[in-house]
Write a protein that holds these residues in place. Sequence first.
Motif, short mmCIF file in Angstrom:
data_model
loop_
_atom_site.label_atom_id
_atom_site.label_comp_id
_atom_site.label_asym_id
_atom_site.label_seq_id
_atom_site.Cartn_x
_atom_site.Cartn_y
_atom_site.Cartn_z
N ALA A 269 57.33 -46.05 19.39
CA ALA A 269 58.43 -45.21 18.89
C ALA A 269 58.37 -43.83 19.55
O ALA A 269 57.34 -43.18 19.54
CB ALA A 269 58.33 -45.06 17.37
N PHE A 270 59.48 -43.42 20.14
CA PHE A 270 59.51 -42.11 20.80
C PHE A 270 60.93 -41.58 20.86
O PHE A 270 61.90 -42.33 20.68
CB PHE A 270 58.92 -42.18 22.21
CG PHE A 270 59.69 -43.09 23.14
CD1 PHE A 270 60.76 -42.61 23.88
CD2 PHE A 270 59.34 -44.43 23.26
CE1 PHE A 270 61.46 -43.45 24.73
CE2 PHE A 270 60.04 -45.27 24.11
CZ PHE A 270 61.10 -44.79 24.84
N ASP A 271 61.03 -40.30 21.13
CA ASP A 271 62.30 -39.63 21.37
C ASP A 271 62.22 -38.95 22.71
O ASP A 271 61.14 -38.63 23.21
CB ASP A 271 62.56 -38.56 20.29
CG ASP A 271 62.76 -39.15 18.92
OD1 ASP A 271 63.64 -40.02 18.77
OD2 ASP A 271 62.03 -38.74 18.00
N TRP A 272 63.38 -38.72 23.31
CA TRP A 272 63.47 -37.89 24.50
C TRP A 272 63.77 -36.49 24.03
O TRP A 272 64.69 -36.28 23.23
CB TRP A 272 64.57 -38.40 25.43
CG TRP A 272 64.19 -39.65 26.13
CD1 TRP A 272 64.43 -40.93 25.73
CD2 TRP A 272 63.47 -39.74 27.36
NE1 TRP A 272 63.91 -41.81 26.64
CE2 TRP A 272 63.31 -41.11 27.65
CE3 TRP A 272 62.93 -38.80 28.24
CZ2 TRP A 272 62.64 -41.56 28.79
CZ3 TRP A 272 62.28 -39.25 29.37
CH2 TRP A 272 62.13 -40.61 29.64
N ILE A 273 62.99 -35.51 24.51
CA ILE A 273 63.23 -34.12 24.13
C ILE A 273 63.47 -33.29 25.38
O ILE A 273 63.00 -33.63 26.48
CB ILE A 273 62.06 -33.53 23.32
CG1 ILE A 273 60.77 -33.50 24.14
CG2 ILE A 273 61.88 -34.30 22.01
CD1 ILE A 273 59.65 -32.68 23.52
N ARG A 274 64.19 -32.22 25.20
CA ARG A 274 64.46 -31.31 26.32
C ARG A 274 63.26 -30.40 26.51
O ARG A 274 62.87 -29.66 25.59
CB ARG A 274 65.71 -30.50 26.03
CG ARG A 274 66.08 -29.57 27.15
CD ARG A 274 67.35 -28.82 26.82
NE ARG A 274 67.71 -27.95 27.94
CZ ARG A 274 68.80 -27.25 28.00
NH1 ARG A 274 69.67 -27.31 27.00
NH2 ARG A 274 69.05 -26.48 29.03
N ALA A 275 62.68 -30.44 27.69
CA ALA A 275 61.59 -29.52 28.03
C ALA A 275 62.20 -28.18 28.43
O ALA A 275 63.36 -28.10 28.85
CB ALA A 275 60.75 -30.08 29.17
N SER A 276 61.41 -27.14 28.34
CA SER A 276 61.88 -25.80 28.69
C SER A 276 62.22 -25.68 30.17
O SER A 276 63.00 -24.83 30.56
CB SER A 276 60.82 -24.76 28.34
OG SER A 276 59.67 -24.94 29.16
N GLY A 277 61.56 -26.52 31.00
CA GLY A 277 61.74 -26.40 32.44
C GLY A 277 60.88 -25.32 33.05
O GLY A 277 60.95 -25.05 34.24
N ARG A 278 60.04 -24.71 32.24
CA ARG A 278 59.15 -23.65 32.73
C ARG A 278 57.71 -24.13 32.67
O ARG A 278 57.34 -24.94 31.83
CB ARG A 278 59.34 -22.38 31.90
CG ARG A 278 60.76 -21.83 32.03
CD ARG A 278 61.00 -20.61 31.19
NE ARG A 278 60.15 -19.49 31.54
CZ ARG A 278 60.37 -18.62 32.52
NH1 ARG A 278 61.44 -18.75 33.27
NH2 ARG A 278 59.55 -17.62 32.74
#
Length: 142
Positions: free
Chosen positions: A52-61
Motif C-alpha cells: 500500500a502506497f501513495d504518490w506524493i509531491r517532493a519539494s524538488g530540493r
Amino acid sequence: MGYDKPLPSPDPETRPFWDGCREGLLLIQKCSDCGQVRFPPTSYCPHCRSGAFDWIRASGRGRVFSWIVVRHPVPREVYAGDVPYVVALVTLDEGVRMVANIRGLEPEDVAADMRVEAMFDAVTPEITLPFFVPAAGSSGGE
C-alpha cells in the motif's frame, strides 16, 4: 530534429513518476502503512513489505551527495557534443536519493552538500526528464 539519446521506458511501477515529470512535478512514493518514502518506485515497501502506497509531491530540493564529471562520452556518437557533463546522486529533502544531471554551472563548480533544485526538460511529447540546477543563492556546501 528529434531527441536521439536513450529514453526511459515507463512501466506500470514508474509511469506515475514520468507522468509527474511531464507536469513539472517530482513524485516519490510513500508507504501507506509505515510512512517510509522511497525512490525509485517499487510495488512494495522495502522497509515493511506493504504493498500500500501513495504518490506524493517532493519539494524538488536537495543536496548533492556525490557526482562524476563525464568527459569521455560512451557511446561517442550519441554524447560527444554534451561533454563535459555532471551525473549526480542528489539527496532530496524528503530523504531519498535520485540520480540526475546537474546543469547551470561549470562541472568544476559542483560541490558536496551543494543545494540544488529540480527542473524539467520535455525531450519528447511523452518523456520529460528531471535534472537539477543550483538552488537560488546556493554556493557549494551551503
